[in-house]
Design a protein around this motif. Structure first.
Motif, short mmCIF file in Angstrom:
data_model
loop_
_atom_site.label_atom_id
_atom_site.label_comp_id
_atom_site.label_asym_id
_atom_site.label_seq_id
_atom_site.Cartn_x
_atom_site.Cartn_y
_atom_site.Cartn_z
N TYR A 260 27.86 37.49 -28.33
CA TYR A 260 26.95 38.39 -27.63
C TYR A 260 26.00 39.04 -28.64
O TYR A 260 26.27 39.12 -29.83
N LEU A 261 24.87 39.51 -28.15
CA LEU A 261 23.88 40.21 -28.95
C LEU A 261 23.53 41.51 -28.25
O LEU A 261 23.49 41.57 -27.02
N VAL A 262 23.27 42.55 -29.04
CA VAL A 262 22.90 43.83 -28.43
C VAL A 262 21.60 43.69 -27.65
O VAL A 262 21.34 44.43 -26.69
N HIS A 263 20.76 42.71 -28.05
CA HIS A 263 19.50 42.50 -27.34
C HIS A 263 19.72 42.00 -25.92
O HIS A 263 18.80 42.06 -25.10
N ASP A 264 20.93 41.51 -25.62
CA ASP A 264 21.20 41.02 -24.27
C ASP A 264 21.33 42.16 -23.26
O ASP A 264 21.21 41.93 -22.06
N ARG A 265 21.57 43.36 -23.74
CA ARG A 265 21.71 44.51 -22.84
C ARG A 265 20.33 45.00 -22.41
O ARG A 265 19.44 45.19 -23.23
N ILE A 266 20.17 45.22 -21.12
CA ILE A 266 18.89 45.66 -20.58
C ILE A 266 18.52 47.04 -21.12
O ILE A 266 17.33 47.37 -21.29
N GLU A 267 19.53 47.87 -21.44
CA GLU A 267 19.24 49.20 -21.98
C GLU A 267 18.55 49.09 -23.34
O GLU A 267 17.67 49.90 -23.66
N TYR A 268 18.94 48.10 -24.12
CA TYR A 268 18.31 47.90 -25.43
C TYR A 268 16.85 47.47 -25.25
O TYR A 268 15.96 47.94 -25.95
N SER A 269 16.62 46.58 -24.31
CA SER A 269 15.25 46.14 -24.03
C SER A 269 14.40 47.30 -23.52
O SER A 269 13.21 47.42 -23.86
N GLN A 270 14.98 48.18 -22.70
CA GLN A 270 14.24 49.33 -22.22
C GLN A 270 13.85 50.26 -23.36
O GLN A 270 12.73 50.80 -23.38
N GLN A 271 14.74 50.43 -24.33
CA GLN A 271 14.43 51.30 -25.47
C GLN A 271 13.32 50.68 -26.32
O GLN A 271 12.46 51.41 -26.85
N LEU A 272 13.31 49.36 -26.46
CA LEU A 272 12.22 48.71 -27.18
C LEU A 272 10.88 48.96 -26.49
O LEU A 272 9.85 49.18 -27.15
N THR A 273 10.88 48.92 -25.18
CA THR A 273 9.66 49.20 -24.43
C THR A 273 9.22 50.64 -24.63
O THR A 273 8.03 50.94 -24.76
N GLN A 274 10.19 51.56 -24.66
CA GLN A 274 9.86 52.96 -24.91
C GLN A 274 9.23 53.15 -26.28
O GLN A 274 8.30 53.95 -26.46
N ILE A 275 9.69 52.40 -27.26
CA ILE A 275 9.10 52.46 -28.60
C ILE A 275 7.66 51.97 -28.56
O ILE A 275 6.77 52.56 -29.20
N ASP A 276 7.39 50.92 -27.81
CA ASP A 276 6.02 50.43 -27.66
C ASP A 276 5.12 51.50 -27.05
O ASP A 276 3.97 51.69 -27.48
N LEU A 277 5.63 52.21 -26.07
CA LEU A 277 4.85 53.29 -25.45
C LEU A 277 4.57 54.40 -26.45
O LEU A 277 3.46 54.95 -26.49
N ASN A 278 5.56 54.75 -27.25
CA ASN A 278 5.37 55.80 -28.25
C ASN A 278 4.36 55.37 -29.32
O ASN A 278 3.58 56.20 -29.82
N ARG A 279 4.37 54.11 -29.65
CA ARG A 279 3.38 53.60 -30.62
C ARG A 279 1.96 53.70 -30.05
O ARG A 279 1.01 54.07 -30.75
N LEU A 280 1.80 53.35 -28.79
CA LEU A 280 0.50 53.45 -28.15
C LEU A 280 0.04 54.90 -28.06
O LEU A 280 -1.16 55.20 -28.23
#
Length: 446
Positions: A260-280
């Motif tokens: 398994y990979l932590v990237h498989d969790r949807i919560e991890y993907s959501q946090q990555l998206t939140q980082i993209d929003l903060n960068r913008l």
């Protein structure tokens, strides 16, 4: 009027009868996958998640719409109750050093104008368009997370029904065995081989089993209602399940957690998206010093008259075409601190991502530990229920042969019931821990 009212009442009663008849005939026969698929379409949280996703799509279109031309039409009417007075030199009489009062304008005035504006360059607009797309991605991921949670909730409720049905099967077997023993004991008592106390003791145990069966039937009915609620079925509908607990052997689980990979969790993907929003958001503050440029064109008419009836008989047209450039030269130190604030927010979101990765790993370890413990306990309880069933059968045989007492039968029956209860609890815990392990490892998809 009375006949019309009566006819209308009859029609309403007939329609309510038809609707009620339709509700009463709603019957569903589902397996687990059927329940999940129905829930993904009808369950309350899924319906709202779908609406949220549609809302995010509209936000994207809204951001795109800001780049299109904007047109406005403005109208104005004014009744100058008293014209303003100005002082000007007395030019007519050649007395330039003397000021005389003069009133300019007319009693009534009006204007109608239209203007079209087009943004040529604005950093916030273009960054906002990118941010809206990221928000759209966040909406998709929120929908996926709700779908995963719905799958887990429906599966748990489904397992609870199956385990309750298995428990009823075991209790039914106990009831039949005890009923036979009770009838045999009564027959032996009637011929003087057994004592009345033996009959009463076994009858007490039988009555307890009957009560246990009634209680379990009510628990089964409630678990079915809970499953219908999780699936999104109407409370009036009837639901039957195609599968039994034997169709879901919990031992068919994972032997380890290395794949398994932590990237498989949807919560991890959501946090990555939140980082993209903060960068913008940080980029937006950093580019706020850039100028904005827009073009405009307008056209309008002005109307003047001393009489209201003559106001709109003649208009004086006007038009303009131009560019507007806004350059923020200095805004104090506000922008500097806003940039620093956004950098801090971005750093926090990066820290949260690292912390979330550690949480997921720990959660997987805990879920796997619980699964292993529950499976070990389930295997033990399987052996125990086999042993206690064998003990009970031998005690009953000895009792029928007059070797053992009714107390021995009651004791063996009590141990059997306890073993069955422990087995049912272990079975449900093993099934639930299996689904929790799959969820922790990100194996459950939309």
């Amino acid at each position: 009027m009375y006949r019309i009212t009566s006819l209308f009442t009859v029609i309403l009663l007939w329609r309510s009868f038809v609707v009620q008849a339709q509700v009463d005939t709603m019957s569903y026969t589902f397996n687990l996958n059927d329940c999940i698929q129905y829930a993904l379409t009808h369950q309350h949280d899924m319906v709202n998640a779908g609406l949220d996703k549609a809302y995010y799509y509209e936000k994207i279109k809204e951001s795109r719409g800001k780049l299109f031309p904007h047109a406005d039409i403005n109208g104005n009417f004014q009744d100058n109750l008293k014209l303003a007075t100005s002082l000007i030199p007395d030019i007519a009489n050649g007395r330039y050093d003397v000021k005389i009062p003069v009133q300019f304008g007319t009693k009534y005035s009006s204007s109608i104008s239209g203007q079209v504006n087009q943004t040529i360059f604005n950093s916030d607009y273009f960054l906002g368009l990118k941010a809206s797309k990221v928000y759209g991605s966040l909406g998709e991921k929120s929908y996926t997370r709700t779908a995963i949670e719905t799958r887990v909730a429906v599966t748990k409720a489904y397992y609870a029904v199956l385990v309750n049905e298995e428990n009823i099967r075991l209790i039914t077997a106990n009831q039949l065995q005890l009923k036979k023993t009770m009838e045999d004991t009564k027959a032996r008592y009637e011929v003087g081989v057994a004592e009345r106390i033996d009959v009463d003791r076994i009858m007490v145990s039988y009555n307890n089993v009957v009560t246990q069966m009634d209680n379990q039937q009510r628990l089964l009915a409630y678990s079915l209602e809970l499953l219908k609620f999780q699936v999104g079925l109407p409370a009036e509908a009837t639901l039957q399940l195609k599968e039994t607990v034997k169709d879901f052997p919990p031992e068919q689980g994972l032997k380890d957690t290395t794949d398994y990979l932590v990237h498989d969790r949807i919560e991890y993907s959501q946090q990555l998206t939140q980082i993209d929003l903060n960068r913008l958001s940080l980029k937006s503050k950093q580019l706020s010093f850039l100028p904005s440029l827009s073009a405009f064109v307008n056209y309008g008419f002005n109307y003047f008259s001393t009489q209201f009836s003559d106001l709109y008989k003649k208009g004086y047209g006007s038009s303009a075409l131009g560019l507007t450039l806004a350059f923020p030269l200095f805004s104090g130190t506000e922008r500097i601190h806003q940039v620093k604030e956004e950098k801090i927010t971005l750093q926090k979101s990066l820290n949260d991502l690292d912390y979330l990765g550690q949480q997921i790993k720990l959660e997987v370890k805990n879920a796997f530990t619980q699964y292993q413990n529950n499976m070990a306990l389930l295997n033990t309880q399987k052996n125990n229920i086999t042993l206690t069933q064998g003990i009970y059968d031998r005690i009953v045989l000895k009792f029928e042969q007059g070797v053992s007492t009714s107390l021995d039968v009651i004791s063996a029956e009590s141990e059997l019931k306890q073993a069955q209860s422990d087995y049912i609890n272990a079975l449900l815990n093993a099934l639930v821990s299996k689904i929790e392990l799959d969820r922790a490892m990100g194996k459950i998809k939309e």
